[in-house]
Write a protein that holds these residues in place. Structure first.
Motif, PDB file in Angstrom:
ATOM      1  N   THR B 147     -11.366   8.070  49.323  1.00 54.51           N
ATOM      2  CA  THR B 147     -10.279   9.132  49.174  1.00 54.51           C
ATOM      3  C   THR B 147     -10.715   9.402  47.991  1.00 54.51           C
ATOM      4  O   THR B 147     -11.385   9.027  46.464  1.00 54.51           O
ATOM      5  CB  THR B 147      -9.086   9.098  49.287  1.00 54.51           C
ATOM      6  OG1 THR B 147      -8.434   8.073  48.704  1.00 54.51           O
ATOM      7  CG2 THR B 147      -8.908   9.458  50.978  1.00 54.51           C
ATOM      8  N   GLY B 148      -9.773  11.089  47.722  1.00 52.39           N
ATOM      9  CA  GLY B 148      -9.835  11.022  46.085  1.00 52.39           C
ATOM     10  C   GLY B 148      -9.007  10.841  44.985  1.00 52.39           C
ATOM     11  O   GLY B 148      -8.174   9.948  45.893  1.00 52.39           O
ATOM     12  N   THR B 209     -16.112  10.151  52.408  1.00 45.36           N
ATOM     13  CA  THR B 209     -18.026  10.768  52.256  1.00 45.36           C
ATOM     14  C   THR B 209     -18.409  11.338  53.288  1.00 45.36           C
ATOM     15  O   THR B 209     -19.605  12.285  53.172  1.00 45.36           O
ATOM     16  CB  THR B 209     -18.799   9.467  52.043  1.00 45.36           C
ATOM     17  OG1 THR B 209     -18.334   8.848  53.657  1.00 45.36           O
ATOM     18  CG2 THR B 209     -18.501   8.294  51.213  1.00 45.36           C
ATOM     19  N   LEU B 265     -14.292  10.824  44.038  1.00 47.82           N
ATOM     20  CA  LEU B 265     -14.175   9.283  44.741  1.00 47.82           C
ATOM     21  C   LEU B 265     -13.525   8.800  44.400  1.00 47.82           C
ATOM     22  O   LEU B 265     -13.979   7.496  43.163  1.00 47.82           O
ATOM     23  CB  LEU B 265     -14.925   9.881  46.233  1.00 47.82           C
ATOM     24  CG  LEU B 265     -15.368  10.765  46.629  1.00 47.82           C
ATOM     25  CD1 LEU B 265     -16.781   9.916  48.322  1.00 47.82           C
ATOM     26  CD2 LEU B 265     -14.174  10.868  47.690  1.00 47.82           C
TER      27      LEU B 265
END
Lengths: 295, 295
Positions: B147-148, B209, B265
DNA sequence: CGTGATTACGGTTGACGTAATCATA
DNA sequence: TATGATTACGTCAACCGTAATCACG
């Protein structure tokens, strides 16, 4: 775990009494007692203490789950009802500071395009909007609140509903005109730590601000109404400072708004709807979204 | 809306057959038919088409709600069961790339402090962990994903469970050693747009992604296993590039990891548990958290 | 003692299973 | 025609209400 039993538990916990819970539910006291007892038997532990009626830790937790389950069932049945009948009328809930300009313009454009469509708007506290959507009383809700610039508004029932960002405004600190701090170009929340503070939960849920203000803050003055004009008068009278979207302080000459610095917070309004997944969208929703895209 | 009926609908939708749904539920075909019919009568619309058995739009949506409701009921009953009995054993689920080092060290420290405690670890796909927690089969789960940097892992059942961030690692693009791109100090995803790509959903859910790679991307090669060694061999053999946490490419000499640039990410592992709200915490959970705080 | 929750008990409702019927591939 | 869903119907469980009992303030 029957839905009926969970509903009974929740009512008992909320009412603090089997008798009034039963009245609410349309059952006899006896029935509710049996329903709760059935849950307790199934789970093998006490859920509410009697005399006085008070939930145990387990009961309180189960009641939270029950509330969510029942909310989702409400949402489901509202959504399914919407599958049946295409809307001939549109009802929108609006929280007090939820960009009314946006809705007004949208409604005008809807009226001009389809004058036969019945539109009604209902003003509510932000947290109430979810229940209205869940029960099917409204088709959409414009709600607002304070959060970080990229965070969504976190409302209790989110996840069940689709929420779309519709408008965003900078926050300002509303101060009595002539207030010594008003001269500054920007104000950080820390500077205001010792200043008197006005909080209006019915007008603007400041969930995020609670986290930002330390324990050292003064106990704020509580304004329980939801009327912006009154709040501004209180600010103008020097009762305290308030955190508001910038456009909200325009109208009142006795109040000035100083831009907020430091705390990365904004005022945002979001459009909440039931998930209808395509198929016959609501014209008001379409209009609001079209407007927000243009802004 | 009875729980039983919702369970029936869900089973029918999932199985595509009343007969096998009935077998799963321990009912007769007739009973399941009546349960679904009862729902349809209540909502006033068809939920599944028969012959072939296929959910309508409304039915599909209701089944989604049903799944969430049933999941929450499972979580509730697992949580409540935990209120009754203090754990004498601890079961932990572990997704394939969920910082096993962390858990290993934690378990060692637990073993030394309380040797009589039974500990078992089960390896699972990340998305399965929620069901295990909900059913009470495990007490905690270490799951990982992409994830971020400040976003939580978004798993379907989140909100019911508490999730705590436990470890975070930079992502690297795993490439065959000697690959022309491996010489670069950093690689952006755009550069790899035309390169062959290896995706292993069972090993590492790459939900984030998907959003970052445009439609122009090549169809990736799918690796259905959950074994890191095999995936690295495939990369080493030049079958394609893979996105992995940096420590995952250390072991294999035929593979190098190039730091990712541009796309913000990370690889994160989170600890999922039922909400037990204080009261007799799980020693393994405590140990993992203590470790993650130190790292 | 009185208010309010529980327990006892009977009547009614309704859910499931068996079996017959119906429909579709 | 065979597989599989629906309908008919009898039985049995269980849920709710009435009423008696119990317990706490």
């Amino acid at each position: 775990m029957e839905v009926r039993d969970l509903r009974a538990l929740l009512a008992v916990v909320r009412c603090g009494s089997f008798t009034v819970a039963a009245r609410q539910l349309g059952f006899t006291q006896s029935a509710v007692s049996q329903q709760v007892a059935s849950l307790e038997a199934e789970l093998g532990q006490l859920l509410v203490e009697r005399r006085p009626v008070r939930p145990t830790a387990a009961g309180r937790r189960l009641a939270e789950h029950a509330a969510q389950v029942l909310l989702r069932l409400d949402v489901a049945s509202s959504e399914l009802a919407r599958f049946r009948q295409r809307p001939g009328a549109v009802k929108v809930a609006l929280s007090p500071l939820a960009s009314p300009q946006l809705l007004a313009v949208a409604l005008r454009s809807v009226r001009s395009q389809s004058p036969d469509l019945k539109v009604s708007v209902k003003s509510v506290v932000a947290t109430e909007a979810i229940n209205l959507l869940a029960s099917g009383a409204v088709d959409a809700a414009l709600v607002d609140g304070i959060t970080g610039p990229s965070e969504p508004l976190h409302l209790s029932g989110t996840g069940l509903l689709t929420s779309r960002w519709v408008a965003q405004a900078p926050l300002v600190v509303a101060l009595q005109r002539g207030h010594p701090l008003a001269a500054r170009p920007e104000i950080s929340l820390e500077v205001l730590a010792d200043a008197p503070w006005l909080v209006a939960p019915a007008l603007l849920e400041g969930g995020a601000t609670r986290r930002h203000q330390g324990a050292s803050w003064k106990e704020p003055v509580l304004y329980e109404g939801a009327d912006l004009g009154t709040l501004l008068k209180l600010v103008g009278a020097g009762l305290g400072a308030a955190l508001l979207p910038d456009w909200a302080v325009e109208g009142d000459d006795s109040v000035t708004g100083a831009p907020l610095s430091g705390a990365r917070l904004v005022h945002r309004t979001e459009l909440l709807t039931l998930r209808t997944d395509g198929a016959g969208q609501n014209p008001v929703i379409e209009a609001v979204l079209a407007l927000s895209r243009r802004v």
